[in-house]
Design a protein around this motif. Structure first.
Motif, PDB file in Angstrom:
ATOM      1  N   LEU A   1     -20.562  -9.410  24.557  1.00 18.75           N
ATOM      2  CA  LEU A   1     -21.715  -9.791  25.215  1.00 18.75           C
ATOM      3  C   LEU A   1     -22.841  -9.395  24.468  1.00 18.75           C
ATOM      4  O   LEU A   1     -22.737  -8.699  23.361  1.00 18.75           O
ATOM      5  N   ARG A   2     -23.958 -10.265  24.449  1.00 17.85           N
ATOM      6  CA  ARG A   2     -24.001 -11.187  25.624  1.00 17.85           C
ATOM      7  C   ARG A   2     -23.841 -12.745  25.158  1.00 17.85           C
ATOM      8  O   ARG A   2     -23.457 -13.527  25.827  1.00 17.85           O
TER       9      ARG A   2
ATOM     10  N   ALA B   1     -15.352 -12.115  25.949  1.00 16.89           N
ATOM     11  CA  ALA B   1     -16.526 -12.504  25.282  1.00 16.89           C
ATOM     12  C   ALA B   1     -17.070 -11.404  24.877  1.00 16.89           C
ATOM     13  O   ALA B   1     -17.352 -10.180  25.719  1.00 16.89           O
TER      14      ALA B   1
ATOM     15  N   LEU C   1     -20.581 -14.959  25.664  1.00 16.67           N
ATOM     16  CA  LEU C   1     -20.176 -15.250  27.253  1.00 16.67           C
ATOM     17  C   LEU C   1     -20.538 -16.735  27.368  1.00 16.67           C
ATOM     18  O   LEU C   1     -19.946 -17.321  28.172  1.00 16.67           O
TER      19      LEU C   1
ATOM     20  N   THR D   1     -14.888  -9.104  29.255  1.00 14.06           N
ATOM     21  CA  THR D   1     -15.848  -8.883  28.105  1.00 14.06           C
ATOM     22  C   THR D   1     -15.960  -7.674  27.541  1.00 14.06           C
ATOM     23  O   THR D   1     -15.012  -6.724  28.122  1.00 14.06           O
TER      24      THR D   1
END
Length: 387
Positions: free
Chosen positions: A53-54, A51, A57, A66
């Motif tokens: 960020l942010r 993911a 996520l 992340t």
């Protein structure tokens, strides 16, 4: 009159936007986009899902890790390779696993955020050229790892490595040739900054067997499922960039079996403005319940979930919820604190009650789920706050 008309139009537009950008619309939009993310991740199940960020996520409950690539580093004429956000763990992970998938989204009607269009392509190019320079230095005798025949074999493999290593800047087709040339002109400068940062290029060079290269997938990408290549078949290490949101310049009204709702592209962005203290992990623990609750009671359900989580952690000594308040040097009547709302999440550091501005401070604590809080100030006064 014209000015008043403009203000009225502005207010009307703001009202419409508020009605569309409800908490329920945001959550069901995220859930809807997460289905697409899940489908793409299943095309290459061996590749770790990351993911960005942010915002990114929010779009899956099954992220491996992340990363943090900022869109501002890819804005036109503001391109940057930021040594404070090297994301070397992403390159190392991609080298170990043969690639990776990165998820992000955008609200601006684009297919991809600038983090994917330019920031990550810049990053892959700088790392590839830095690794190339390191390996070339080894080939030229800058680093000696072995002796005798082993050294000769190593030099031969290193020579082949440098000959086949792709150092090109790979940008998507929608980035103009002029902008690409301007970015390419700055790559050598960024390589010097990377070298000066003390980054462990040696570990990266030993881990990466093929150069990094970005690929772009959005909801408009056409993929023939019977022709999906295995990630090992490429002559590069793929960094697959998945933009979760659906590109749209108009409001999309959608319906489920029970509710109608307005789709928000990139709904996970700027969570402070809409999430009411809900976090991605809390959302995915309660996703089905929240989505099935409908728009009328969604806000209350989120408030209950967030408060339950806050109390649970407070009882276990995890992030005890305290709020630093600004107090006045009380002269005359004190300010009215009778309508202060309790925090909706554990992250309440931004909750300030300004009592006519002062450098003095006091601390309050919320009492379980009672919506009551008590605190003291340097004026030896006790405040009781309720909602």
């Amino acid at each position: 009159m014209e000015n008043e008309a403009n203000i009225s139009i502005y207010r009307a537009a703001r009202t419409i936007k508020r009605r569309q950008n409800t908490l329920y619309n945001a959550l069901i939009s995220i859930y809807d986009d997460s289905i697409f993310v899940g489908e793409i991740s299943q095309l290459w199940p061996q590749l770790p899902l990351l993911a960005n960020l942010r915002c990114g996520l929010w779009y899956s409950s099954k992220f491996h890790s992340t990363c943090y690539f900022k869109s501002t580093d890819g804005h036109t004429n503001n391109w940057s390779f930021n040594t404070s956000r090297l994301n070397l763990h992403v390159a190392l992970l991609a080298g170990q696993k043969g690639g990776c998938i990165i998820v992000d989204s955008t609200r601006k009607g684009k297919r991809f955020p600038d983090s994917m269009s330019k920031t990550i392509p810049i990053w892959t190019c700088v790392l590839n050229r830095s690794v190339y320079n390191y390996r070339k230095k080894m080939c030229n005798g800058g680093v000696v790892l072995a002796k005798g025949n082993a050294s000769d074999e190593h030099e031969k493999s290193t020579s082949q490595f440098t000959a086949d290593w792709d150092c090109s800047l790979h940008l998507p087709l929608w980035v103009s040739d002029t902008e690409k040339a301007a970015i390419d002109d700055r790559v050598e400068e960024w390589i010097k900054e990377l070298d000066a940062s003390g980054a462990d290029i040696a570990s990266l060079a030993s881990c990466l067997k093929k150069p990094l290269r970005p690929l772009w997938i959005s909801q408009k990408t056409v993929i023939w499922l019977n022709e999906v290549p295995d990630h090992d078949s490429w002559d590069f290490t793929p960094i697959i960039l998945v933009s979760a949101s659906s590109q749209s310049g108009i409001i999309q009204n959608r319906t489920t079996s029970e509710f109608s709702w307005n789709y928000i592209p990139g709904a996970g962005d700027d969570e402070e403005s809409w999430a009411r203290g809900l976090t991605p992990s809390l959302f995915w623990k309660n996703a089905y319940d929240l989505i099935n609750s409908g728009p009328d009671i969604c806000n209350q359900k989120v408030a209950d979930i967030v408060e339950k989580d806050r109390v649970y952690r407070a009882q276990r000594g995890q992030i005890a919820p305290q709020v630093i308040l600004k107090s006045s040097k009380l002269s005359g009547n004190s300010s009215d604190l009778s309508h202060v709302e309790p925090p909706l999440s554990s992250d309440i550091s931004d909750l300030n009650i300004d009592l006519k501005a002062s450098d003095e401070s006091c601390t309050i604590s919320w009492l379980g789920s009672t919506n009551l809080a008590v605190g003291t100030s340097q004026h030896d006064m006790i405040y009781l706050i309720w909602n």
